[in-house]
Enzyme design. Structure first.
Site, PDB file in Angstrom:
ATOM      1  N   CYS A   6      61.469  53.674  45.009  1.00 41.57           N
ATOM      2  CA  CYS A   6      61.072  52.273  45.144  1.00 41.57           C
ATOM      3  C   CYS A   6      60.275  52.044  46.419  1.00 41.57           C
ATOM      4  O   CYS A   6      60.490  52.721  47.424  1.00 41.57           O
ATOM      5  CB  CYS A   6      62.290  51.379  45.193  1.00 41.57           C
ATOM      6  SG  CYS A   6      63.397  51.547  43.813  1.00 41.57           S
TER       7      CYS A   6
ATOM      8  N   ARG B  45      54.668  56.715  45.799  1.00 40.60           N
ATOM      9  CA  ARG B  45      56.079  57.048  45.963  1.00 40.60           C
ATOM     10  C   ARG B  45      56.768  57.282  44.619  1.00 40.60           C
ATOM     11  O   ARG B  45      57.830  57.884  44.578  1.00 40.60           O
ATOM     12  CB  ARG B  45      56.795  55.917  46.706  1.00 40.60           C
ATOM     13  CG  ARG B  45      56.318  55.743  48.123  1.00 40.60           C
ATOM     14  CD  ARG B  45      56.841  54.461  48.724  1.00 40.60           C
ATOM     15  NE  ARG B  45      58.274  54.452  48.865  1.00 40.60           N
ATOM     16  CZ  ARG B  45      58.944  54.896  49.934  1.00 40.60           C
ATOM     17  NH1 ARG B  45      58.284  55.380  50.956  1.00 40.60           N
ATOM     18  NH2 ARG B  45      60.254  54.854  49.986  1.00 40.60           N
TER      19      ARG B  45
ATOM     20  N   TRP C 296      61.742  52.184  40.967  1.00 42.89           N
ATOM     21  CA  TRP C 296      62.040  53.448  40.275  1.00 42.89           C
ATOM     22  C   TRP C 296      63.463  53.290  39.768  1.00 42.89           C
ATOM     23  O   TRP C 296      64.404  53.227  40.562  1.00 42.89           O
ATOM     24  CB  TRP C 296      61.908  54.600  41.267  1.00 42.89           C
ATOM     25  CG  TRP C 296      61.967  55.965  40.671  1.00 42.89           C
ATOM     26  CD1 TRP C 296      60.931  56.671  40.138  1.00 42.89           C
ATOM     27  CD2 TRP C 296      63.117  56.823  40.586  1.00 42.89           C
ATOM     28  NE1 TRP C 296      61.357  57.904  39.716  1.00 42.89           N
ATOM     29  CE2 TRP C 296      62.699  58.022  39.971  1.00 42.89           C
ATOM     30  CE3 TRP C 296      64.452  56.696  40.949  1.00 42.89           C
ATOM     31  CZ2 TRP C 296      63.554  59.082  39.734  1.00 42.89           C
ATOM     32  CZ3 TRP C 296      65.315  57.760  40.705  1.00 42.89           C
ATOM     33  CH2 TRP C 296      64.867  58.935  40.105  1.00 42.89           C
TER      34      TRP C 296
ATOM     35  N   ASN D  21      65.573  48.563  48.004  1.00 42.20           N
ATOM     36  CA  ASN D  21      65.571  50.006  47.720  1.00 42.20           C
ATOM     37  C   ASN D  21      66.946  50.533  48.081  1.00 42.20           C
ATOM     38  O   ASN D  21      67.526  50.088  49.065  1.00 42.20           O
ATOM     39  CB  ASN D  21      64.563  50.765  48.600  1.00 42.20           C
ATOM     40  CG  ASN D  21      63.151  50.331  48.358  1.00 42.20           C
ATOM     41  OD1 ASN D  21      62.880  49.591  47.425  1.00 42.20           O
ATOM     42  ND2 ASN D  21      62.255  50.792  49.200  1.00 42.20           N
ATOM     43  N   GLY D  22      67.411  51.540  47.334  1.00 40.73           N
ATOM     44  CA  GLY D  22      68.712  52.121  47.649  1.00 40.73           C
ATOM     45  C   GLY D  22      69.722  51.771  46.570  1.00 40.73           C
ATOM     46  O   GLY D  22      69.345  51.379  45.463  1.00 40.73           O
TER      47      GLY D  22
ATOM     48  N   GLU E 187      57.410  78.584  44.551  1.00 41.77           N
ATOM     49  CA  GLU E 187      56.558  77.420  44.773  1.00 41.77           C
ATOM     50  C   GLU E 187      55.502  77.293  43.662  1.00 41.77           C
ATOM     51  O   GLU E 187      55.222  76.199  43.174  1.00 41.77           O
ATOM     52  CB  GLU E 187      55.903  77.507  46.163  1.00 41.77           C
ATOM     53  CG  GLU E 187      54.936  76.395  46.504  1.00 41.77           C
ATOM     54  CD  GLU E 187      55.526  74.978  46.455  1.00 41.77           C
ATOM     55  OE1 GLU E 187      56.736  74.829  46.258  1.00 41.77           O
ATOM     56  OE2 GLU E 187      54.739  74.031  46.593  1.00 41.77           O
TER      57      GLU E 187
ATOM     58  N   LYS F  71      55.279  74.031  41.164  1.00 45.23           N
ATOM     59  CA  LYS F  71      54.055  73.213  41.041  1.00 45.23           C
ATOM     60  C   LYS F  71      53.688  73.053  39.569  1.00 45.23           C
ATOM     61  O   LYS F  71      53.349  71.971  39.127  1.00 45.23           O
ATOM     62  CB  LYS F  71      52.873  73.849  41.784  1.00 45.23           C
ATOM     63  CG  LYS F  71      52.905  73.786  43.291  1.00 45.23           C
ATOM     64  CD  LYS F  71      52.676  72.419  43.887  1.00 45.23           C
ATOM     65  CE  LYS F  71      53.963  71.690  44.087  1.00 45.23           C
ATOM     66  NZ  LYS F  71      54.664  71.795  45.325  1.00 45.23           N
TER      67      LYS F  71
ATOM     68  N   GLU G 298      56.209  70.727  37.742  1.00 44.56           N
ATOM     69  CA  GLU G 298      56.256  69.308  38.081  1.00 44.56           C
ATOM     70  C   GLU G 298      54.995  68.543  37.702  1.00 44.56           C
ATOM     71  O   GLU G 298      55.086  67.376  37.366  1.00 44.56           O
ATOM     72  CB  GLU G 298      56.657  69.074  39.542  1.00 44.56           C
ATOM     73  CG  GLU G 298      55.625  69.341  40.596  1.00 44.56           C
ATOM     74  CD  GLU G 298      56.110  68.933  42.008  1.00 44.56           C
ATOM     75  OE1 GLU G 298      55.783  69.657  42.948  1.00 44.56           O
ATOM     76  OE2 GLU G 298      56.787  67.908  42.157  1.00 44.56           O
TER      77      GLU G 298
ATOM     78  N   HIS H  26      67.352  92.326  34.688  1.00 45.34           N
ATOM     79  CA  HIS H  26      68.770  91.948  34.605  1.00 45.34           C
ATOM     80  C   HIS H  26      68.986  90.752  33.667  1.00 45.34           C
ATOM     81  O   HIS H  26      70.025  90.101  33.739  1.00 45.34           O
ATOM     82  CB  HIS H  26      69.310  91.651  36.003  1.00 45.34           C
ATOM     83  CG  HIS H  26      69.274  92.849  36.904  1.00 45.34           C
ATOM     84  ND1 HIS H  26      70.052  93.961  36.694  1.00 45.34           N
ATOM     85  CD2 HIS H  26      68.501  93.130  37.992  1.00 45.34           C
ATOM     86  CE1 HIS H  26      69.793  94.867  37.623  1.00 45.34           C
ATOM     87  NE2 HIS H  26      68.840  94.398  38.421  1.00 45.34           N
TER      88      HIS H  26
ATOM     89  N   LYS I  34      57.756  60.622  45.291  1.00 46.18           N
ATOM     90  CA  LYS I  34      57.344  61.353  46.490  1.00 46.18           C
ATOM     91  C   LYS I  34      58.492  61.468  47.476  1.00 46.18           C
ATOM     92  O   LYS I  34      58.720  62.501  48.081  1.00 46.18           O
ATOM     93  CB  LYS I  34      56.159  60.621  47.143  1.00 46.18           C
ATOM     94  CG  LYS I  34      55.591  61.321  48.372  1.00 46.18           C
ATOM     95  CD  LYS I  34      54.909  62.600  47.978  1.00 46.18           C
ATOM     96  CE  LYS I  34      54.379  63.407  49.133  1.00 46.18           C
ATOM     97  NZ  LYS I  34      54.075  64.789  48.732  1.00 46.18           N
TER      98      LYS I  34
HETATM   99  C1  AGP Z   1      57.465  69.229  45.778  1.00 44.40           C
HETATM  100  O1  AGP Z   1      56.223  69.302  45.180  1.00 44.40           O
HETATM  101  C2  AGP Z   1      58.275  68.082  45.402  1.00 44.40           C
HETATM  102  N1  AGP Z   1      57.577  66.856  45.466  1.00 44.40           N
HETATM  103  C3  AGP Z   1      59.694  68.051  45.969  1.00 44.40           C
HETATM  104  O2  AGP Z   1      60.329  69.221  45.593  1.00 44.40           O
HETATM  105  C4  AGP Z   1      59.867  67.847  47.492  1.00 44.40           C
HETATM  106  O3  AGP Z   1      59.455  68.974  48.193  1.00 44.40           O
HETATM  107  C5  AGP Z   1      61.349  67.535  47.770  1.00 44.40           C
HETATM  108  O4  AGP Z   1      61.686  66.340  47.131  1.00 44.40           O
HETATM  109  C6  AGP Z   1      61.670  67.453  49.238  1.00 44.40           C
HETATM  110  O5  AGP Z   1      60.945  66.467  49.874  1.00 44.40           O
HETATM  111  P1  AGP Z   1      60.838  66.378  51.452  1.00 44.40           P
HETATM  112  O6  AGP Z   1      60.096  67.560  51.937  1.00 44.40           O
HETATM  113  O7  AGP Z   1      60.123  65.090  51.699  1.00 44.40           O
HETATM  114  O8  AGP Z   1      62.243  66.356  51.979  1.00 44.40           O
END
Ligand code: AGP
Length: 566
Positions: A2, A27, A71, A97-98, A441, A445, A448, A464, A561
């Site tokens: 949010c 966000r 959100w 928010n929260g 990583e 990517k 997501e 394994h 985000k």
């Molecule tokens: C990565 O592409 C993601 N958006 C996500 O995994 C992110 O790295 C994670 O939420 C941690 O965020 P931060 O680095 O702001 O703590």
């Protein structure tokens, strides 16, 4: 997640609220809304994008208003659950928010006293509580209502009859922007186009903005705080001719890594870390992969604990928390827990003034600038650059040369490859040693932003179990520079290849064996920082695949985000 935005000023209220909210879109959200004070409170809110809900916004506003991107946590995204929320008479409008943990009890009590609720949200108790206490005066009513809440919150509220925006913070970010007009937002990006002067609100603080300025207090005592100047520019948070923020941010990496390494500020922390017997790194998502890379490259014994699992696994020791946003709820909970047990917390953070920087005993910044794309790209490689630098200072060696341009030069080739892999249902990413991190990583990517199932494995682990999933044509990305693992990885490639895998090899230029074993091969120069060098083309591959599939890489579905719930 949010986003909150509030404004008191002489500008066009509706336009300002709309622009502020647009800057918070990154966000992640599913609904949007605004409320303004005119002769009474008027509002627009609904599920959908900021543009769908709020373009052409014409509300009778005087000087103050609040806006929100939601959100969903409590209740589906729809008109009734969108923020702002109100009391029955619409005297009070609230965005939040929260999570209000005691909302059920508060709601039951309010209902018994005759209050009627319209939404399924936890937030809706707040305007009713404020309304019930208005006989105390506006600010006192707001304070009384906030004192009854348990959980996490950043709150912005307006009350009919005044020109103020009230705010309160507990475990959810809030910052004021100041330039003669006054802004309230979840992060500075929202008001950067108007001002770089920011006043960060701390946990437990409550106050308001109005035409006269800002007022903050904690436990009834006035807080005097001067604005700080943010080094980020509004232009940095704009697309600058690129189709997406993610692509821009990938191409910013050469500049960003220079910025990260531009001073010797890692020296102090490195000297301190060298005195420890053990370090515990905690973080989430991509940041947790940076932590894992540190474990591979450092001689210091390092435990890595995923932030959301922290209390179950932590057995003491100094903490290094890594976070781009500095707001991730899992990471904040982990370090609060560690601190409650007396641990020292160091932090590697990108966002200046974020919550993590307030809780940590010592902070070093990555200085990657604002990252708007939900997928972490430049902030990840800048975390890695910082950790390589830290490691070099700890060992007393030169910081290795970091060059990401060769990976960027593969852009066109990877765009073509994206056409092929976009048809895949599932993919594998293999690496050994520190390039297991690169594989993790790369796979994250792709998952997501392209929504293609992708798994990362250490090369040696395939036999394994996961090898059973390899059949004709399954794409397997292999990261295999000429390091001590290369030979064994060649064997692992043979294993998947002989079962029909389509091998996408990333290795060193001139590595003929890798070229021969791969169905497609991409050569990169020799490097001491392979997780950085090899991550860049994997970012590009994920980006182009998402675009081919018609996904918006900047705003992947279901993701946010800044993940401010546990
Ligand atoms: C990565 O592409 C993601 N958006 C996500 O995994 C992110 O790295 C994670 O939420 C941690 O965020 P931060 O680095 O702001 O703590």
């Amino acid at each position: 997640m949010c986003g909150i935005f509030g404004y008191v000023g002489s500008g066009d209220i509706c336009k300002t609220l709309y622009q502020g909210l647009k800057s918070l879109e990154y966000r992640g959200y599913d609904s949007a809304g605004v409320a303004v004070i005119g002769n009474s409170i008027s509002f627009v809110k609904d599920a959908g994008t900021v543009d769908q809900v709020l373009s052409d916004l014409k509300l009778p506003a005087r000087k103050a208003g609040i806006a929100h991107t939601r959100w969903a946590t409590h209740g589906r995204p729809n008109q009734l659950n969108s923020h702002p929320h109100f009391d029955e008479k619409k005297k009070v409008a609230v965005t939040h928010n929260g999570i209000i943990e005691n909302y059920r009890k508060l709601k039951e009590e309010l209902q018994k006293r005759g209050h009627v609720f319209r939404s399924q949200t936890d937030t809706e108790v707040i305007p009713h509580l404020i309304d019930e206490n208005l006989h105390l005066g506006e600010f006192e009513a707001f304070k009384k209502a906030v004192s009854m809440l348990k959980g996490s919150y950043a709150i912005a509220a307006i009350i009919d009859g005044s020109e103020r925006v009230y705010f309160a913070r507990r475990f959810s970010p809030l910052v004021l922007g100041v330039n003669g007009d006054y802004f309230l937002a979840s992060d500075v990006v929202a008001f950067l186009r108007w001002t770089k002067k920011a006043v960060f609100i701390e946990d437990g603080e409550i106050g308001y903005i109005d035409e006269m300025g800002f007022h903050i207090e904690k436990d009834g005592v006035k807080v005097n705080r001067k604005p700080t100047t943010i080094q980020w520019n509004f232009e940095e948070a704009a697309k600058d001719g690129y189709d997406h923020f993610m692509l821009k941010e990938i191409f910013e990496q050469p500049k960003v890594i220079k910025q990260t390494l531009s001073s010797e500020r890692f020296k102090g922390l490195a000297t301190h870390l060298s005195t420890l017997d053990k370090l515990v790194v905690t973080s989430a998502g991509t940041s947790s992969y940076a932590g894992l890379a540190f474990k591979y490259i450092s001689q210091l014994p390092i435990d890595t604990i995923t932030a959301s699992e922290f209390p179950a696994l932590y057995r003491g020791g100094e903490i290094l928390a890594i976070s781009q946003s500095g707001e991730t709820a899992d990471t904040m909970t982990a370090i609060r827990y560690a601190k409650s047990l007396g641990a020292q917390v160091d932090a590697l953070v990108n966002v200046v003034g974020s919550t993590l920087t307030r809780i940590a005993d010592k902070t070093i910044y990555t200085h990657a600038g604002p990252e708007i794309g939900v997928a972490a790209t430049k902030t990840f490689t800048s975390q890695l650059a910082a950790l390589y630098a830290l490691n070099s200072y700890m060992r007393g060696t030169e910081i290795p040369k970091i060059d990401v341009k060769p990976g960027l030069a593969l852009n066109k080739d990877l765009k073509k490859l994206a056409m092929d892999i976009s048809k895949s249902k599932s993919m594998f990413y293999l690496g050994r040693g520190q390039n297991y991190v690169t594989a993790l990583e790369g796979a994250l990517k792709l998952k997501e932003i392209a929504y293609i199932h992708a798994e990362a494995y250490q090369g040696g682990e395939m036999k394994h179990g996961p090898l059973a999933l390899i059949e004709e044509g399954v794409p397997v990305v292999v990261i295999n520079p000429q390091d001590s693992y290369r030979k064994k990885m060649l064997g692992n490639i043979e294993e998947v290849k002989s079962r029909g895998a389509f091998v996408i090899g990333f290795g060193e230029e001139g590595d003929d064996e890798m070229r021969a074993l791969s169905n497609v091969f991409y050569g990169l120069p020799k490097t001491e920082v392979s997780p950085i060098t090899y991550t860049v083309p994997l970012q590009l591959l994920a980006y182009h695949t998402a675009v081919v599939l018609g996904r918006n890489p900047d705003k992947p579905r279901n993701l946010a985000k800044s993940v401010t719930v546990e």
